[in-house]
Design a protein around this motif. Structure first.
Motif, PDB file in Angstrom:
ATOM      1  N   SER A  34       0.610  -1.152   0.151  1.00  0.00           N
ATOM      2  CA  SER A  34       0.032  -0.182   0.037  1.00  0.00           C
ATOM      3  C   SER A  34       0.755   1.410   0.068  1.00  0.00           C
ATOM      4  O   SER A  34       0.630   2.312  -0.787  1.00  0.00           O
ATOM      5  N   ARG A  35       1.811   1.143   0.739  1.00  0.00           N
ATOM      6  CA  ARG A  35       2.707   2.313   0.831  1.00  0.00           C
ATOM      7  C   ARG A  35       3.438   2.679  -0.453  1.00  0.00           C
ATOM      8  O   ARG A  35       3.428   3.962  -0.893  1.00  0.00           O
ATOM      9  N   ASP A  47      -4.223   8.447  -2.651  1.00  0.00           N
ATOM     10  CA  ASP A  47      -4.468   8.639  -1.257  1.00  0.00           C
ATOM     11  C   ASP A  47      -4.525   7.283  -0.499  1.00  0.00           C
ATOM     12  O   ASP A  47      -4.616   7.239   0.637  1.00  0.00           O
ATOM     13  N   GLY A  48      -4.942   6.265  -1.388  1.00  0.00           N
ATOM     14  CA  GLY A  48      -5.154   5.086  -0.905  1.00  0.00           C
ATOM     15  C   GLY A  48      -5.321   3.763  -1.754  1.00  0.00           C
ATOM     16  O   GLY A  48      -5.386   4.183  -3.029  1.00  0.00           O
ATOM     17  N   VAL A  49      -5.372   2.600  -1.539  1.00  0.00           N
ATOM     18  CA  VAL A  49      -5.480   1.333  -2.427  1.00  0.00           C
ATOM     19  C   VAL A  49      -6.727   0.908  -1.783  1.00  0.00           C
ATOM     20  O   VAL A  49      -7.128   0.555  -0.819  1.00  0.00           O
ATOM     21  N   LEU A  50      -7.754   0.379  -2.895  1.00  0.00           N
ATOM     22  CA  LEU A  50      -9.027  -0.127  -2.574  1.00  0.00           C
ATOM     23  C   LEU A  50      -8.802  -1.624  -3.423  1.00  0.00           C
ATOM     24  O   LEU A  50      -8.701  -1.777  -4.339  1.00  0.00           O
ATOM     25  N   ALA A  51      -8.586  -2.683  -2.385  1.00  0.00           N
ATOM     26  CA  ALA A  51      -8.694  -4.010  -2.603  1.00  0.00           C
ATOM     27  C   ALA A  51      -9.983  -4.696  -2.616  1.00  0.00           C
ATOM     28  O   ALA A  51     -10.856  -4.582  -1.721  1.00  0.00           O
ATOM     29  N   LEU A  52     -10.587  -5.240  -3.671  1.00  0.00           N
ATOM     30  CA  LEU A  52     -11.766  -5.614  -3.872  1.00  0.00           C
ATOM     31  C   LEU A  52     -11.783  -7.306  -3.927  1.00  0.00           C
ATOM     32  O   LEU A  52     -11.133  -7.960  -4.464  1.00  0.00           O
ATOM     33  N   ASN A  66      -4.785   2.941   3.628  1.00  0.00           N
ATOM     34  CA  ASN A  66      -4.378   4.286   3.595  1.00  0.00           C
ATOM     35  C   ASN A  66      -2.705   4.211   2.910  1.00  0.00           C
ATOM     36  O   ASN A  66      -2.119   3.267   2.902  1.00  0.00           O
ATOM     37  N   ALA A  67      -2.586   5.598   2.643  1.00  0.00           N
ATOM     38  CA  ALA A  67      -1.274   5.683   2.053  1.00  0.00           C
ATOM     39  C   ALA A  67      -0.047   5.316   3.088  1.00  0.00           C
ATOM     40  O   ALA A  67       1.330   5.008   2.673  1.00  0.00           O
ATOM     41  N   ASP A  68      -0.345   5.644   4.451  1.00  0.00           N
ATOM     42  CA  ASP A  68       0.748   4.984   5.486  1.00  0.00           C
ATOM     43  C   ASP A  68       0.864   3.580   5.664  1.00  0.00           C
ATOM     44  O   ASP A  68       1.338   3.250   6.661  1.00  0.00           O
ATOM     45  N   GLY A  69      -0.188   2.873   5.172  1.00  0.00           N
ATOM     46  CA  GLY A  69      -0.041   1.332   5.260  1.00  0.00           C
ATOM     47  C   GLY A  69      -1.199   0.868   6.136  1.00  0.00           C
ATOM     48  O   GLY A  69      -1.586  -0.322   6.310  1.00  0.00           O
ATOM     49  N   SER A  70      -1.848   1.831   6.756  1.00  0.00           N
ATOM     50  CA  SER A  70      -2.868   1.468   7.831  1.00  0.00           C
ATOM     51  C   SER A  70      -4.179   1.190   7.246  1.00  0.00           C
ATOM     52  O   SER A  70      -4.399   1.511   5.795  1.00  0.00           O
ATOM     53  N   ILE A  71      -5.170   0.519   7.742  1.00  0.00           N
ATOM     54  CA  ILE A  71      -6.498   0.128   6.997  1.00  0.00           C
ATOM     55  C   ILE A  71      -7.642   1.115   7.759  1.00  0.00           C
ATOM     56  O   ILE A  71      -7.733   1.386   8.882  1.00  0.00           O
ATOM     57  N   ALA A  72      -8.459   1.585   6.890  1.00  0.00           N
ATOM     58  CA  ALA A  72      -9.625   2.282   7.236  1.00  0.00           C
ATOM     59  C   ALA A  72     -10.738   1.561   7.113  1.00  0.00           C
ATOM     60  O   ALA A  72     -10.942   0.874   6.176  1.00  0.00           O
ATOM     61  N   GLU A  73     -11.657   1.880   8.213  1.00  0.00           N
ATOM     62  CA  GLU A  73     -13.071   0.823   8.106  1.00  0.00           C
ATOM     63  C   GLU A  73     -13.761   1.453   6.771  1.00  0.00           C
ATOM     64  O   GLU A  73     -14.543   0.339   6.382  1.00  0.00           O
ATOM     65  N   MET A  74     -13.738   2.442   6.651  1.00  0.00           N
ATOM     66  CA  MET A  74     -14.761   3.076   5.568  1.00  0.00           C
ATOM     67  C   MET A  74     -14.208   4.233   4.656  1.00  0.00           C
ATOM     68  O   MET A  74     -13.212   5.072   5.322  1.00  0.00           O
ATOM     69  N   CYS A  75     -14.678   4.576   3.578  1.00  0.00           N
ATOM     70  CA  CYS A  75     -14.083   5.816   2.824  1.00  0.00           C
ATOM     71  C   CYS A  75     -15.201   5.991   1.819  1.00  0.00           C
ATOM     72  O   CYS A  75     -15.390   5.215   0.818  1.00  0.00           O
ATOM     73  N   GLY A  76     -15.865   6.772   1.821  1.00  0.00           N
ATOM     74  CA  GLY A  76     -17.166   7.472   1.061  1.00  0.00           C
ATOM     75  C   GLY A  76     -16.430   7.566  -0.419  1.00  0.00           C
ATOM     76  O   GLY A  76     -17.218   7.367  -1.253  1.00  0.00           O
ATOM     77  N   ASN A  77     -15.481   8.378  -0.477  1.00  0.00           N
ATOM     78  CA  ASN A  77     -15.056   8.715  -1.882  1.00  0.00           C
ATOM     79  C   ASN A  77     -14.359   7.401  -2.646  1.00  0.00           C
ATOM     80  O   ASN A  77     -14.552   7.155  -3.879  1.00  0.00           O
TER      81      ASN A  77
END
Length: 283
Positions: A34-35, A47-52, A66-77
């Motif tokens: 991801s980074r 700004d991020g990677v979306l793995a489907l 996320n760009a720093d390698g962490s995972i976000a629960e949700m992202c509207g955009n």
């Protein structure tokens, strides 16, 4: 031998993402990948990677890196970008699709134009004022227009849209780059937090978001939702009406029901490019 993978780039109001279709393999990526992919000089840029990934509950499961390698629960955009990819790739024009996210299964309503999906209306689910990722997780009490510990005289609203948000109404937008990095790591938010700097206008909101794990971005869908929720709770804007939320990348439309049961987000989405990348060894 280098691994090669087809990637797809999308953006929603300038919030840009690399989309990986891994429904076949079912394998997610790691933080280092991801980074690298998000690196705007050494990688693809985003700004991020979306793995489907495969899902038994929807057309796919979206994991937001996320760009720093962490995972976000949700992202509207990001979800709008994922919907455009999934629908355009299918060759069909459904009235709605369900996508599994870290915030639950969300129903998405595509709008069509030249080039396929041009906008998406998302049923974002409820806004929560008591949640484990908010200060209320420890106290059991909503954190609403409350003094931010350690940062007087800042007052904030804590809202979860699956992911945590600290909303600062009437806070100068230019403070985002200075205060955002400090507040992201506020100890009252156990998983860190997104921070919204909000100007309340007569007909809507103007918002700058410091995104957890990304920094300043052109837009943040869940941040726009959380900001609208805070403005409605403060009785600065009406419930049950479509509200304009202007971000650096453009406008989103948000509707907040009085009971906060199902926040709606509507906004544009666009395809940027597709290509094949050689993933560096060790990624």
């Amino acid at each position: 031998m280098e691994a090669r993978e087809r990637i797809f780039k999308y953006q929603g109001l300038g919030n840009d993402f690399v989309v990986l279709d891994r429904r076949g393999s079912g394998e997610d990526i790691d933080a280092a990948t991801s980074r690298w992919m998000c690196d705007r000089r050494l990688g693809i840029g985003g700004d991020g990677v979306l793995a489907l990934l495969p899902s038994e509950r929807g057309i796919a499961r979206m994991v937001v890196h996320n760009a720093d390698g962490s995972i976000a629960e949700m992202c509207g955009n990001g979800l709008r970008c994922a919907v455009k990819f999934l629908v355009d790739d299918s060759g069909q024009t459904p009235g709605h699709i369900n996508v599994e996210t870290g915030a639950g299964v969300l129903t998405c309503y595509p709008s069509y134009g030249e080039g396929g999906v041009v906008a998406v209306d998302i049923s974002m689910g409820p806004a929560r004022l008591v949640a484990p990722n908010l200060p209320s997780g420890a106290t059991g009490q909503p954190f609403l227009d409350a003094l931010v510990p350690g940062h007087p005289p800042l007052r904030a609203y804590a809202v979860s849209m699956g992911n945590p948000h600290m909303v600062l109404l009437d806070q100068p937008l230019e403070d985002a780059s200075r205060l955002g990095p400090l507040l992201e790591h506020h100890p009252s938010f156990p998983d860190r937090t997104n921070v919204e700097f909000v100007r309340v206008d007569s007909d809507g909101l103007t918002v700058v978001v410091w995104e957890r794990g990304c920094g300043l971005t052109q837009a943040c869908g869940t941040g726009a939702c959380a900001s609208a929720v805070a403005a409605v709770l403060a009785k600065r804007l009406p419930a049950d009406a479509w509200l304009r939320v202007t971000l650096p990348g453009g406008d989103l439309s948000i509707r907040v029901p009085a009971d906060l049961s199902d926040i709606r987000l509507r906004g544009p989405v666009a395809f940027v490019f597709e290509g094949v990348v050689a993933t560096p060894s060790g990624r």
